[in-house]
Design a protein around this motif. Structure first.
Motif, PDB file in Angstrom:
ATOM      1  N   GLY A 186      80.442 -45.366-124.859  1.00 30.76           N
ATOM      2  CA  GLY A 186      79.316 -45.964-125.585  1.00 30.76           C
ATOM      3  C   GLY A 186      78.918 -47.303-124.979  1.00 30.76           C
ATOM      4  N   PRO A 187      79.831 -48.279-125.000  1.00 27.35           N
ATOM      5  CA  PRO A 187      79.459 -49.591-124.460  1.00 27.35           C
ATOM      6  C   PRO A 187      79.144 -49.581-122.967  1.00 27.35           C
ATOM      7  N   VAL A 188      79.950 -48.872-122.168  1.00 26.60           N
ATOM      8  CA  VAL A 188      79.747 -48.938-120.711  1.00 26.60           C
ATOM      9  C   VAL A 188      78.441 -48.241-120.303  1.00 26.60           C
ATOM     10  N   LEU A 189      78.229 -47.034-120.822  1.00 18.96           N
ATOM     11  CA  LEU A 189      77.001 -46.339-120.433  1.00 18.96           C
ATOM     12  C   LEU A 189      75.759 -47.041-120.976  1.00 18.96           C
ATOM     13  N   ALA A 190      75.839 -47.504-122.220  1.00 18.38           N
ATOM     14  CA  ALA A 190      74.692 -48.255-122.760  1.00 18.38           C
ATOM     15  C   ALA A 190      74.471 -49.515-121.920  1.00 18.38           C
ATOM     16  N   GLY A 191      75.552 -50.199-121.577  1.00 15.21           N
ATOM     17  CA  GLY A 191      75.434 -51.406-120.754  1.00 15.21           C
ATOM     18  C   GLY A 191      74.784 -51.112-119.412  1.00 15.21           C
ATOM     19  N   LEU A 192      75.234 -50.052-118.768  1.00 14.42           N
ATOM     20  CA  LEU A 192      74.679 -49.733-117.441  1.00 14.42           C
ATOM     21  C   LEU A 192      73.207 -49.319-117.547  1.00 14.42           C
TER      22      LEU A 192
END
Lengths: 257, 259
Positions: A98-104
């Motif tokens: 969630g956080p990593v893909l949204a961040g990227l």
């Protein structure tokens, strides 16, 4: 050219870059806590970063959740652990994907746009014009983006968590034949507050890094279209690298013990 | 020129370098209140850098820059709000904010700097646009919908909207056709000289320099090599000034064709 001189130049250039970025970040943070702030601009940026990123983050999350369910099912089936699919999906989504893909995704969408917009303002003297109009460019351009980034990324990640878990549920129930109630129970029972909280903390840090790199690269862009293009690329690449690096560090901080 | 009143802007031995390149090598200049001074000189001689040092966009390495007797040479950007309120600036490219409509560009300093109510600021902006010959409807357009001449007019309106005491003009007529250039010159005279505002302009356009300047200064290799009345520029008796004014390739000024 002397090889050692070349290495020295690269190292000095890199160190100079780090120093300038640190000063930029310090100045920006100090302006975040000193009035005047521009609530109207912060609101605009929150809509840009949060609301307009929802479709791309939502799509990324739902397909990631679906793939995760499918992959973990085929993997776990080898040692008869299919029942762990719901647990793996919810943990992976809330803690990492969630956080990593949204961040990227936001780094690609928002970081690039920040660098391009501020970079164009730099090369067309609009930032100089702000100074002559008694407006601090940090307060007007950088602070609203940083504040909006820090506040909106966690909300986006919360939505991504829900959509991602829902994606896993869709595949689990309608394709893999899990009982809907059992899948939901496994998801809810296994989830702990820290799983979600750690993801939201990561999101906040990622939001800060994305806005910081977008603003920094745009603010110091040089030349014309080529300089702005380079700033845009650097903003996305550096934000992505920092997201992945800080992701490890925050994970270590929360879960190493 | 001997000044009887304290100068509005006082420059003493102002120096600025970028790495090894010395751009300003000791600039001395006094500008009296309500005076219009035009700095002429070739590209890369330091004209824009000088204005940016006065505005605080760049910091001079050494020397003194005083505005109304206050030394602002090393005043940090955050503390320049008071002095910057005295300034207006027309940029070469107009530098309009393309994310804002024209009226908000003109009213920007009023809304952000003076915290003026938006309705009142819009009213002031429309009034100021009228002063530079633009209709109220132009206020709702985006800067990208304007021609180069109109953008310069909007830039001028933005520069004078806050009733500044000093206005800087960076190449006000560059890129405009001769008629529009003369319109801008007339507007500068109407909006600035006739109101007793102090003006510092930089330009290559000798027609513009003669028209808007009380005095003309020529900068060469980072120094002012000639300062005199605008009417004397054609008979300056300075080989550098003569070559520049008459646009001759032959003379003491050698154009740097290769870096």
């Amino acid at each position: 050219m002397n090889f050692l001189a070349l290495i020295g130049r690269v190292v000095l250039g890199f160190l100079g870059h780090i120093g300038r970025l640190t000063i930029f970040a310090g100045t920006a943070i100090s302006h975040c806590v000193r009035p005047p702030l521009y609530p109207r601009l912060i609101g605009q940026q929150m809509i840009d970063i949060g609301y307009y990123s929802l479709p791309v983050v939502g799509l990324t999350a739902i397909f990631s959740g679906m793939v995760l369910a499918l992959q973990s099912y085929t993997g776990f089936a080898r040692f008869s652990a299919e029942s762990a699919v719901a647990n793996v999906v919810v943990l992976s989504i809330t803690r990492e994907l969630g956080p990593v893909l949204a961040g990227l995704m936001v780094a690609g969408r928002i970081g690039a746009s920040m660098a391009a917009e501020i970079g164009t303002m730099r090369v067309t003297e609009q930032i100089d014009a702000l100074t002559t109009l008694s407006t601090n460019p940090f307060k007007y351009l950088v602070v609203p983006r940083l504040v909006a980034g820090v506040l909106m990324l966690p909300l986006l990640v919360l939505v991504a968590d829900i959509i991602g878990v829902f994606g896993g549920y869709l595949v689990g129930v309608y394709k893999l034949g899990f009982n809907a109630g059992v899948y939901i129970n496994s998801t809810v029972d296994f989830l702990e507050p820290l799983d979600v909280i750690s993801g939201l903390v990561k999101a906040s840090v990622f939001g800060f890094l994305i806005a910081l790199m977008g603003c920094y690269n745009g603010y110091y862009s040089k030349g014309g279209a080529q300089g702005v293009g380079a700033a845009t690329t650097n903003a996305v690449v550096s934000a992505s690298i920092l997201i992945l690096t800080s992701n490890y560090l925050i994970t270590e901080l929360f879960f190493a013990s | 020129m001997i000044m009887t009143t304290p100068p509005k802007i006082h420059l003493k031995d102002v120096r600025k370098a970028f790495g090894d390149k010395q751009v300003l090598s000791g600039v001395d200049l006094d500008i009296a209140p309500a005076e219009s001074v035009v700095i002429i000189g070739g590209s890369g001689t330091g004209k824009s850098v000088l204005i940016k040092c006065i505005l605080g966009i760049l910091t001079a390495d050494s020397g003194t820059i005083e505005v109304d007797g206050t030394d602002v040479t090393h005043t940090p950007a955050g503390s320049r709000v008071v002095v910057n309120k005295k300034f207006g600036m027309l940029f070469q490219s107009a530098a309009l904010f393309d994310s804002l409509p024209v009226w908000e560009n003109v009213a920007f300093g009023l809304i952000q700097g003076e915290q003026m109510n938006r309705d009142e600021a819009r009213h002031r902006a429309i009034e100021t646009l009228a002063k530079v010959g633009l209709a109220p409807e132009v206020g709702d357009l985006s800067p990208s919908e304007l021609s180069g001449g109109m953008q310069k007019r909007v830039g001028l309106a933005r520069a004078i909207a806050g009733n500044p005491e000093i206005v800087f003009f960076d190449e006000p007529t560059t890129g405009l056709d001769p008629i529009m250039a003369d319109v801008i010159n007339d507007l500068i005279i109407t909006c600035v000289k006739d109101k007793g505002i102090t003006a510092l302009s930089i330009t290559h356009d000798m027609h513009s320099a003669r028209k808007i300047g009380d005095r003309i200064a020529m900068i060469y290799e980072g120094r002012l090599i000639w300062v005199g009345k605008a009417k004397d520029v054609d008979t300056a008796g300075n080989a550098f000034v003569d070559q520049f004014v008459h646009g001759r390739a032959e003379g003491p000024i050698k154009m740097q064709l290769r870096r």
